[in-house]
Design a protein around this motif. Structure first.
Motif, PDB file in Angstrom:
ATOM      1  N   LYS A   2       0.845  -1.198   0.000  1.00  0.00           N
ATOM      2  CA  LYS A   2       0.000   0.000   0.000  1.00  0.00           C
ATOM      3  C   LYS A   2       0.876   1.242   0.000  1.00  0.00           C
ATOM      4  CE  LYS A   2      -2.974   2.559   3.190  1.00  0.00           C
ATOM      5  NZ  LYS A   2      -3.563   2.546   4.520  1.00  0.00           N
ATOM      6  N   ARG A  13      -3.441   0.225  -3.527  1.00  0.00           N
ATOM      7  CA  ARG A  13      -3.347  -1.012  -2.741  1.00  0.00           C
ATOM      8  C   ARG A  13      -3.258  -2.174  -3.721  1.00  0.00           C
ATOM      9  NH1 ARG A  13      -6.850  -0.278   2.688  1.00  0.00           N
ATOM     10  NH2 ARG A  13      -5.264  -1.768   3.317  1.00  0.00           N
ATOM     11  N   LYS A  69     -10.563   1.760   2.934  1.00  0.00           N
ATOM     12  CA  LYS A  69     -10.216   2.157   4.310  1.00  0.00           C
ATOM     13  C   LYS A  69      -9.860   0.969   5.215  1.00  0.00           C
ATOM     14  CE  LYS A  69     -12.369   6.632   4.976  1.00  0.00           C
ATOM     15  NZ  LYS A  69     -13.282   7.400   5.825  1.00  0.00           N
ATOM     16  N   SER A  70      -9.860  -0.250   4.679  1.00  0.00           N
ATOM     17  CA  SER A  70      -9.545  -1.418   5.510  1.00  0.00           C
ATOM     18  C   SER A  70      -8.150  -1.310   6.114  1.00  0.00           C
ATOM     19  CB  SER A  70      -9.567  -2.709   4.681  1.00  0.00           C
ATOM     20  OG  SER A  70     -10.863  -3.074   4.316  1.00  0.00           O
ATOM     21  N   PHE A  71      -8.042  -1.711   7.403  1.00  0.00           N
ATOM     22  CA  PHE A  71      -6.699  -1.914   7.954  1.00  0.00           C
ATOM     23  C   PHE A  71      -6.274  -3.323   7.564  1.00  0.00           C
ATOM     24  CE2 PHE A  71      -3.802  -3.743  10.976  1.00  0.00           C
ATOM     25  CZ  PHE A  71      -2.774  -2.825  10.909  1.00  0.00           C
ATOM     26  N   TYR A  72      -5.228  -3.404   6.750  1.00  0.00           N
ATOM     27  CA  TYR A  72      -4.718  -4.711   6.307  1.00  0.00           C
ATOM     28  C   TYR A  72      -3.209  -4.610   6.355  1.00  0.00           C
ATOM     29  CZ  TYR A  72      -3.992  -8.796   3.249  1.00  0.00           C
ATOM     30  OH  TYR A  72      -3.611 -10.015   2.738  1.00  0.00           O
ATOM     31  N   GLN A  73      -2.561  -5.616   6.947  1.00  0.00           N
ATOM     32  CA  GLN A  73      -1.110  -5.560   7.129  1.00  0.00           C
ATOM     33  C   GLN A  73      -0.397  -5.294   5.807  1.00  0.00           C
ATOM     34  OE1 GLN A  73       0.572  -5.549   9.883  1.00  0.00           O
ATOM     35  NE2 GLN A  73      -0.474  -6.730  11.449  1.00  0.00           N
ATOM     36  N   GLY A 112      -9.520  -5.880  14.581  1.00  0.00           N
ATOM     37  CA  GLY A 112      -9.432  -5.294  13.241  1.00  0.00           C
ATOM     38  C   GLY A 112     -10.417  -5.940  12.277  1.00  0.00           C
ATOM     39  N   GLU A 130     -13.553  -4.892  18.445  1.00  0.00           N
ATOM     40  CA  GLU A 130     -12.830  -3.808  17.776  1.00  0.00           C
ATOM     41  C   GLU A 130     -13.702  -2.559  17.840  1.00  0.00           C
ATOM     42  OE1 GLU A 130     -10.661  -1.352  16.036  1.00  0.00           O
ATOM     43  OE2 GLU A 130      -9.737  -3.343  15.929  1.00  0.00           O
ATOM     44  N   ALA A 174     -14.376  -1.793  10.453  1.00  0.00           N
ATOM     45  CA  ALA A 174     -13.487  -2.957  10.561  1.00  0.00           C
ATOM     46  C   ALA A 174     -14.295  -4.210  10.899  1.00  0.00           C
ATOM     47  CB  ALA A 174     -12.410  -2.712  11.617  1.00  0.00           C
ATOM     48  N   PRO A 205      -2.902  -1.033  19.488  1.00  0.00           N
ATOM     49  CA  PRO A 205      -2.122  -0.018  18.776  1.00  0.00           C
ATOM     50  C   PRO A 205      -0.841   0.324  19.534  1.00  0.00           C
ATOM     51  CG  PRO A 205      -4.049   0.967  19.826  1.00  0.00           C
ATOM     52  CD  PRO A 205      -4.158  -0.518  20.020  1.00  0.00           C
TER      53      PRO A 205
END
Length: 461
Positions: free
Chosen positions: A135, A207, A286-290, A321, A340, A345, A390
């Motif tokens: 990303k 991404r 907007k996803s939190f993805y590693q 998440g 979460e 998420a 976090p």
């Protein structure tokens, strides 16, 4: 008692030998016991340094010349490494980077957690520690009527103009950013000017699915309207057929935050897909993805090993998440509960559970420290708790809730060794024993380190 003099003065040029590294990767040398922190210095090197800042107990210097380079000093492959600041330790051999990160975790375990006896294993690294980021969000500027893209120079909002690639980014991301900039410039789309709060295009985000090669382009603008969007979409999708989604995000505020609240799909799908191991994930704008899936797989494998769940075990995944760890745990456990605070998420987590046909998970929106006591009152009795907070670490009330739930095992996944050590001390005092810590290098070429920690409930005599 006489006031102790600082042995160096600002703007003085001195010769110093570096003895150690800070947790930020700067060299540490001493003049009459007075520490001087110097970016890009390596232990064992003698160097000429200019003193740039002096405090009572320590100072900062600028590296002018290295007289005897360390065998671990390497030439950074990035042309703008010394301007950018996105990476901090490209000048260091990868072997040394991994050792530095292990030592960073060892130091906080000793100084903050007071757990000198706990084994801190060698850092799990990458075979190829480059081009790993899936990303990129890159600022857009303007020069002589043409759009430019590049990261900001260190400690500034000045775009690095001569930057056409980033050696830790996926190649595909680089090419799509460059192509988007070129097409938008030709179409006459204006860059955002943060001083005047005018213009249109603020950032280009890309991404990419590591396994699927699917790409998503997110165009972040100040304005609700995106000029020439039809031509832009047509040219982008014809030039890059692996683009599966083009998204428009509106951020009309004067802010350093990249994305605004309004997001619309302009073309294609809302999600792209990727896999980590045998679990598939839907990823939105907007996803939190590693950002480093190969290392994420190693991190999760270690977390699963430490969780050691069986078919009769109930597991809680705090800070779950989009359900990444939860879905791996669910394959080995009876039931997994994830919590979460971000509603989007949890929406993604439910989509990902459905996508993988995993039915023994249940996700809740809320603060873990409030939801978990409620679960306890309802009779939920977890065998294992996995927590992945976090950088600020766990809220004290969450740690207390974990202790009161009394699981036989806790797995703590951390992105900040200092807050990990602080929280381990509280869990130790609450009846848990820290067994092992395993650092994982999720961000090669930077000073950041993640760690997975295994705790067992102490057996009462």
């Amino acid at each position: 008692m006489a006031k102790q003099e600082v042995p160096v003065k600002k703007n003085e040029t001195i010769t110093i030998t570096f003895e150690d590294l800070t947790h930020e990767g700067s060299g540490v040398g001493k003049i009459d016991g007075y520490p001087l922190f110097v970016p890009y210095g390596l232990p064992g090197e003698e160097a000429v340094v200019k003193v740039v800042k002096v405090n009572k107990k320590f100072g900062f210097g600028k590296l002018l010349e290295v007289k005897n380079p360390s065998p671990d000093r390497v030439e950074p492959p990035c042309d703008v490494f010394y301007k950018c600041g996105g990476c901090q330790i490209q000048h260091m051999s990868y072997k040394m980077q991994l050792e530095m990160k292990q030592n960073q975790v060892k130091n906080v375990m000793r100084k903050i957690a007071h757990l000198d006896h706990v084994p801190v294993h060698p850092t799990i690294g990458m075979e190829d520690p480059w081009r790993y980021r899936n990303k990129v969000a890159i600022p857009v500027g303007e020069k002589e009527g043409e759009l430019i893209t590049g990261f900001y120079q260190m400690r500034s909002h000045q775009i690095i103009e001569d930057m056409d690639t980033c050696v830790v980014q996926d190649d595909a991301n680089d090419r799509i950013v460059e192509g988007t900039r070129r097409i938008a410039s030709r179409l006459g789309i204006k860059a955002y000017d943060e001083q005047k709060h005018r213009g249109v295009l603020r950032h280009i985000m890309v991404r990419t699915g590591r396994e699927t090669k699917e790409a998503m382009v997110v165009l972040i603008t100040r304005t609700k309207e995106l000029p020439h969007k039809e031509e832009l979409i047509r040219e982008l999708t014809e030039t890059y057929p692996h683009i599966k989604s083009i998204v428009h995000n509106v951020n009309s505020r004067r802010t350093n935050v990249i994305m605004g609240n309004e997001t619309n799909v302009l073309w294609g799908e809302e999600y792209i897909y990727d896999s980590i191991g045998n679990v598939r994930f839907a990823i939105s704008a907007k996803s939190f993805y590693q950002i480093n899936p190969p290392q994420t797989k190693k991190l999760y494998e270690k977390a699963l090993e430490y969780a050691n769940t069986g078919e009769s075990d109930t597991v809680i995944d705090a800070y779950c998440g989009i359900g990444t760890i939860s879905l791996f745990l669910a394959q080995k456990a009876k039931k997994v509960y994830g919590v979460e605070i971000v509603p989007e998420a949890i929406n993604d987590a439910n989509i990902n559970a459905k996508l993988n046909g995993i039915t023994n998970v249940e996700f809740a929106v809320g603060e873990a420290e409030k939801v978990m006591p409620k679960w306890k009152d309802e009779g939920l009795d977890p065998d294992v708790i996995v927590v992945d907070p976090p950088r600020k670490g766990c809220d004290k009330s969450l740690l207390q809730a974990m202790i009161e739930m009394n699981p036989k095992r806790i797995v703590y996944v951390s992105c900040n060794p200092s807050t990990l050590a602080r929280d381990l001390r509280i869990l130790e005092d609450g009846g848990y024993e820290t067994k092992e810590v395993h650092p994982v290098d999720m961000f090669p070429q930077s000073m950041h380190v993640e760690a997975v920690c295994w705790l067992e409930r102490k057996v009462s005599n």
